[in-house]
Scaffold this motif. Structure first.
Motif, PDB file in Angstrom:
ATOM      1  N   GLU A   1       0.858  -1.204   0.000  1.00 12.52           N
ATOM      2  CA  GLU A   1       0.000   0.000   0.000  1.00 12.52           C
ATOM      3  C   GLU A   1       0.889   1.247   0.000  1.00 12.52           C
ATOM      4  N   GLY A   2       0.716   2.088  -0.978  1.00  8.80           N
ATOM      5  CA  GLY A   2       1.467   3.330  -1.054  1.00  8.80           C
ATOM      6  C   GLY A   2       2.940   3.181  -1.360  1.00  8.80           C
TER       7      GLY A   2
ATOM      8  N   GLU B   1      12.934 -10.580   1.262  1.00  5.93           N
ATOM      9  CA  GLU B   1      13.183  -9.137   1.237  1.00  5.93           C
ATOM     10  C   GLU B   1      12.679  -8.558  -0.074  1.00  5.93           C
ATOM     11  N   LEU B   2      11.897  -7.493   0.045  1.00  5.00           N
ATOM     12  CA  LEU B   2      11.383  -6.837  -1.149  1.00  5.00           C
ATOM     13  C   LEU B   2      12.417  -5.837  -1.657  1.00  5.00           C
ATOM     14  N   ALA B   3      12.590  -5.794  -2.967  1.00  3.12           N
ATOM     15  CA  ALA B   3      13.563  -4.856  -3.542  1.00  3.12           C
ATOM     16  C   ALA B   3      13.214  -3.427  -3.154  1.00  3.12           C
ATOM     17  N   SER B   4      11.934  -3.150  -3.001  1.00  2.00           N
ATOM     18  CA  SER B   4      11.513  -1.789  -2.678  1.00  2.00           C
ATOM     19  C   SER B   4      11.509  -1.523  -1.174  1.00  2.00           C
ATOM     20  N   GLY B   5      12.018  -2.477  -0.406  1.00  2.00           N
ATOM     21  CA  GLY B   5      12.067  -2.308   1.053  1.00  2.00           C
ATOM     22  C   GLY B   5      11.011  -3.133   1.749  1.00  2.00           C
TER      23      GLY B   5
ATOM     24  N   GLY C   1      -3.427  -4.535   2.074  1.00  2.00           N
ATOM     25  CA  GLY C   1      -2.951  -3.422   1.255  1.00  2.00           C
ATOM     26  C   GLY C   1      -1.981  -3.838   0.163  1.00  2.00           C
ATOM     27  N   ASP C   2      -1.460  -5.066   0.250  1.00  2.00           N
ATOM     28  CA  ASP C   2      -0.560  -5.546  -0.807  1.00  2.00           C
ATOM     29  C   ASP C   2      -1.339  -5.761  -2.099  1.00  2.00           C
ATOM     30  N   THR C   3      -0.767  -5.299  -3.192  1.00  2.00           N
ATOM     31  CA  THR C   3      -1.308  -5.624  -4.505  1.00  2.00           C
ATOM     32  C   THR C   3      -0.364  -6.604  -5.181  1.00  2.00           C
ATOM     33  N   LEU C   4      -0.948  -7.672  -5.679  1.00  2.00           N
ATOM     34  CA  LEU C   4      -0.163  -8.733  -6.301  1.00  2.00           C
ATOM     35  C   LEU C   4      -0.506  -8.727  -7.789  1.00  2.00           C
ATOM     36  N   THR C   5       0.511  -8.693  -8.628  1.00  2.00           N
ATOM     37  CA  THR C   5       0.294  -8.589 -10.069  1.00  2.00           C
ATOM     38  C   THR C   5       1.077  -9.669 -10.805  1.00  2.00           C
ATOM     39  N   LEU C   6       0.379 -10.418 -11.652  1.00  2.00           N
ATOM     40  CA  LEU C   6       1.028 -11.416 -12.502  1.00  2.00           C
ATOM     41  C   LEU C   6       1.125 -10.859 -13.923  1.00  2.00           C
TER      42      LEU C   6
END
Lengths: 418, 418
Positions: free
Chosen positions: B302-303, B369-373, B382-387
Motif C-alpha cells: 500500500e502506497g 526481502e522486497l527490492a523496494s524495502g 494493502g498488498d497488490t499482487l500482479t502477474l
C-alpha cells in the motif's frame, strides 16, 4: 401435523409418498412433449407450468414456472416458496373444485422424469460419523479413524456439477488409473471396486456472498433430494492423496427426481447428536437442524429380485446441511441458487445400516449376502441400486420417491489408452 | 513467425502485449455503457460486438458476440475460432481501411475490464514439479516430498467457479477455522498466512462426455489466461486432510482480463520435461504441449513501490493443460464449454523463480526481502499482487496483460461467530 386430505384420492393413503403435506417438485414429460415443472400428488403429477399459464397459479415475481427447472422459484425467495405451497394446497385440498385442474393431471406411471433443477455447483461432505469412522478404520486403523479436524468442522470437497444425473440414468462403470496395492506401477483400465454412497442432497435456494450463520444457512436451503454418490474405490485409493477425491467421484452422481421442500419436512426436525467436543460458535445450531428421514438401499441384480441391503436414517448425521452450508461460506465463498450439497454417506451404527458397499463388505473382506441370493463386495454390471427415503408422520408420510441407477459395463479401452 | 503489422500503430511495438498476432479477447465497458466483447490491439480495444452488429464481422453460426462473454464463440467450435481470427486480421492489418473500425476503437486506459467468460466449473491442478517438491518437502520432508502417484498422473481437485473474479477485484482476507500447530483446539478468525499462487488457466472451449485423448483435449482448449489462486495456508493446513483443500481456496481466484487464444500461442510450443517414470499411454503427448511463456510476479505494498518477487516460465510444468484435461475426462466426467483448468503453481528451480510466498519465504522461515524495502512471509493487507506473462517472438510478443488483485482487511467477526 396430521394428513392434509386432497381430492386426489391416492394422495390420502398412509403409504403414499406424496400426500398434500408433501408437494414434491419435479420436472416431467409425457410422450414426446417438452419437459415441464410438475408437483407430485398421490400417484399423479400436476402440470404446474400449465396452471401458471392458465392463470390458476399467480406467483409473486412470476412467471416462474415457464422453464423446465425449479431454479426460478428458488431465486424468488422464501415468500414465494410459501405462497406457492399455500396456493397448491388451496387448489388440491379436499373440497376444492377439481374441474380446472383435471386437464393438467398426469399419471406418474406415464411420466419420464428429468433433472428437477439446474445444478450450479456441487459440494460433497463427509459428515456422517459412522461412515467416517468405518472408512478411517479401514484405511488407518481404529485409533486414527477420525482425522483430527473431523469433530471440529464438516469436512467437504468440491464435486463436479456436470456429473449430476437424474434417477433412471444408466451409469457406466468408469475407466481410470489404478494401482493394486501389490503392483509396482499403475495401469489404466476399468474400475473393479465400483460403489454407491447413500446421501441426502440439500439444494441452496438463495445466494450469499459472505459468511452466513447456521440459522441463515438453514433459511437458504430450499429442499432436499435423495443422492447416490457413485464412487470408484480403487481409483480413489490411488488418486486421493494429497488433494482429495477427483476422478473417483466424477463419473456420475444420481439424484432423485423429486425435491421435497424444507417446508414439508418441518414436522420431522430432530436435534443433532451430543457433541464430543464443543463446536465453535459459528457452527452451533440455533435449534434442531436434522430431520427424521428413514432411508433404505436396495440392490437388484440384472434379471434378479431386489434385496434391501441397508436401512438407516438421515438423523444419523453429525453435521446438518445448515452447518455444512455455514461452514462453506466461512471463507467468503459465494453460494448460488442451485448449488447442491451432498450430506456425506449416511451410515448407522450397525452393519445393516451402513451406507456403502465399502462398509457393508468391509472393503471386500466380508462379502455381503443378498437376501435374493448371491453375494457382493462391490457393484457388478447390471446391478440396479435404488435409494428410498420417508419421513413418517401420524397416518401419512413425506416420501422422496426412488433414486435409482443401473450400472452398465465399462467402455472398451480406446486405442490411445492401450 | 514474424510481427504481423497493423494500421493501429501501437500494436507494432516490440514491447506491446497486443500485436495483431495476439488478438486477445476481453469483455470491457467504458463509462456507464454495458459490458461487451472486445479484442485488444496495441493500446486500443476493438468493440467486436459492434463490428458484428454492423455487419463487419460475419461469423459462422452468428451472432456470437451479442452477449458480454466469449462462451458463444467457444461453443461455435474451432472453425469459427479460425474464421474469427482470419477476419480480424483482414480488418486490422496494415493496408486495410481503418475507416469503418475507427468508431469502434477505445483506449484500453479508459476501459473497465470484466470477466471475459462465464466460468462453468473450475478445476485446479498441482502439476508443477518444483512446486510439488517444495511444498511436499516443507510438509513431509524431502524424502517423501512427491506423493507416490504424482509422477503418474496430474493431481487435481475441483475448485469453486463462483469464486473466480477478474483482475482488479479487491480480495478480502478470509475468515476461517484455524489451529496453530501448538494449540490444543481450533479457533475461528482471520487468516494469517494469506498467499498467492502463480498459475495459468486453460479454458475448455468444447464439451465432451467421455474419455478423450491428449490430442483431442489439446484441440478442445480455446485459450489461456493468467490465474492467481489465492490461498489461505493456515486454513488449508488444518482442513485439507483427508479430502483436500476446500475453504482455503474458496475466497477468490483472480484471472487476467485477456484470453489469449491457443492459436496465438502455436509458435511458442515446447515439449514437456523428460519423464522420470514412463507415463501411461493415455497421458502421452503426441507433440509439444507446453508453451514458452515468461511469467513474473510483482508485489506492491500500500502506497509503496513495486518489487518483482518471482520470474519463471510456463514451460516449467510437468503436465500440460492438455494432459490435465485428458486425465479429467478419464472417468467419463462430462466437460463443458467455459470450464477452467488451473495449471497448478508454476515454480522454477531456483528461489527467485518460486510461484508462491509459501515457497519464497519457505513457510515463513526465510522472510523474503522486497527490492523496494520491507520483508514478507505472507501477504499483508494493502498488498497488490500482479502477474504478467509474455511469449517472446522475434521482434514481437504475445502478452497476457496484467492479472492483479489487492488484499483488503478481513471483515470483523460477526456476532454469531464470537
Amino acid at each position: 401435523m396430521a394428513l392434509m386430505r386432497s381430492w386426489v384420492g391416492s394422495a390420502n393413503s398412509a403409504t403414499c409418498d406424496f400426500p398434500l403435506n408433501n408437494l414434491a417438485l419435479g420436472v416431467f414429460s409425457v410422450g414426446a412433449e417438452e419437459p415441464r415443472c410438475g408437483v407430485a400428488i398421490g400417484d399423479r403429477i400436476v402440470d404446474v407450468a400449465a396452471l401458471e399459464e392458465a392463470g390458476l397459479l399467480d406467483l409473486p415475481g412470476g412467471p416462474l414456472l415457464d422453464v423446465p427447472f425449479w431454479n426460478e422459484l428458488m431465486e424468488a425467495g422464501p415468500e414465494a416458496w410459501a405462497a406457492f405451497r399455500a396456493r397448491m394446497v388451496e387448489l388440491l385440498a379436499e373440497g376444492a373444485d377439481p374441474g380446472p385442474l383435471l386437464p393438467h393431471l398426469y399419471a406418474q406411471a406415464d411420466a419420464e422424469m428429468h433433472l428437477p433443477f439446474l445444478v450450479s455447483e456441487y459440494t460433497d461432505f463427509y459428515a456422517g460419523r459412522n461412515h467416517a469412522f468405518n472408512v478411517g478404520t479401514m484405511f488407518r486403523g481404529p485409533d486414527n479413524a477420525l482425522p483430527p479436524n473431523w469433530l471440529h468442522m464438516p469436512i467437504g470437497y468440491n464435486g463436479r456439477a456436470s456429473s449430476i444425473v437424474v434417477s433412471g440414468t444408466e451409469v457406466r462403470r468408469p475407466l481410470g488409473q489404478l494401482k493394486p496395492p501389490q503392483a509396482e506401477r499403475p495401469y489404466f483400465g476399468a474400475c473393479k471396486r465400483f460403489d454407491f454412497e447413500l446421501e441426502m442432497g440439500a439444494i441452496v435456494g438463495q445466494a450469499s456472498d459472505g459468511p452466513v450463520s447456521v440459522a441463515e444457512a438453514d433459511a437458504m436451503i430450499f429442499g432436499y433430494v435423495l443422492l447416490n454418490d457413485w464412487s470408484a474405490r480403487d481409483i480413489q485409493a490411488w488418486e486421493y492423496q494429497p488433494l482429495g477425491p477427483f476422478q473417483a467421484k466424477a463419473t456420475a452422481t444420481t439424484i432423485g427426481p423429486w425435491i421435497v421442500m424444507a417446508a414439508a419436512l418441518q414436522p420431522f426436525r430432530v436435534a443433532g447428536p451430543a457433541r464430543e467436543v464443543e463446536l465453535l460458535p459459528y457452527l452451533r445450531e440455533p435449534g434442531p437442524m436434522l430431520y427424521d428421514i428413514a432411508l433404505e438401499v436396495a440392490l437388484t441384480p440384472e434379471g434378479g429380485a431386489e434385496s434391501v441391503i441397508s436401512r438407516t436414517n438421515y438423523r444419523e448425521m453429525y453435521y446438518s446441511s445448515a452447518q455444512q452450508l455455514a461452514h462453506h461460506t466461512s471463507s467468503g465463498c459465494p453460494m448460488n441458487v442451485g448449488d447442491l450439497l451432498g450430506s456425506g454417506t449416511i451410515s448407522g451404527p450397525v452393519r445393516e445400516s451402513r451406507g456403502s458397499l465399502l462398509e457393508l463388505s468391509w472393503g471386500g473382506k466380508e462379502p455381503l449376502e443378498l437376501a435374493s441370493g448371491g453375494v457382493r463386495n462391490f457393484l457388478e454390471d447390471g446391478d440396479t441400486l435404488t435409494l428410498r427415503g420417508v419421513a413418517q408422520g401420524p397416518g401419512y408420510r413425506i416420501g422422496f420417491g426412488e433414486c435409482s441407477g443401473k450400472v452398465v459395463a465399462a467402455m472398451a479401452l480406446p486405442d490411445w489408452a492401450k
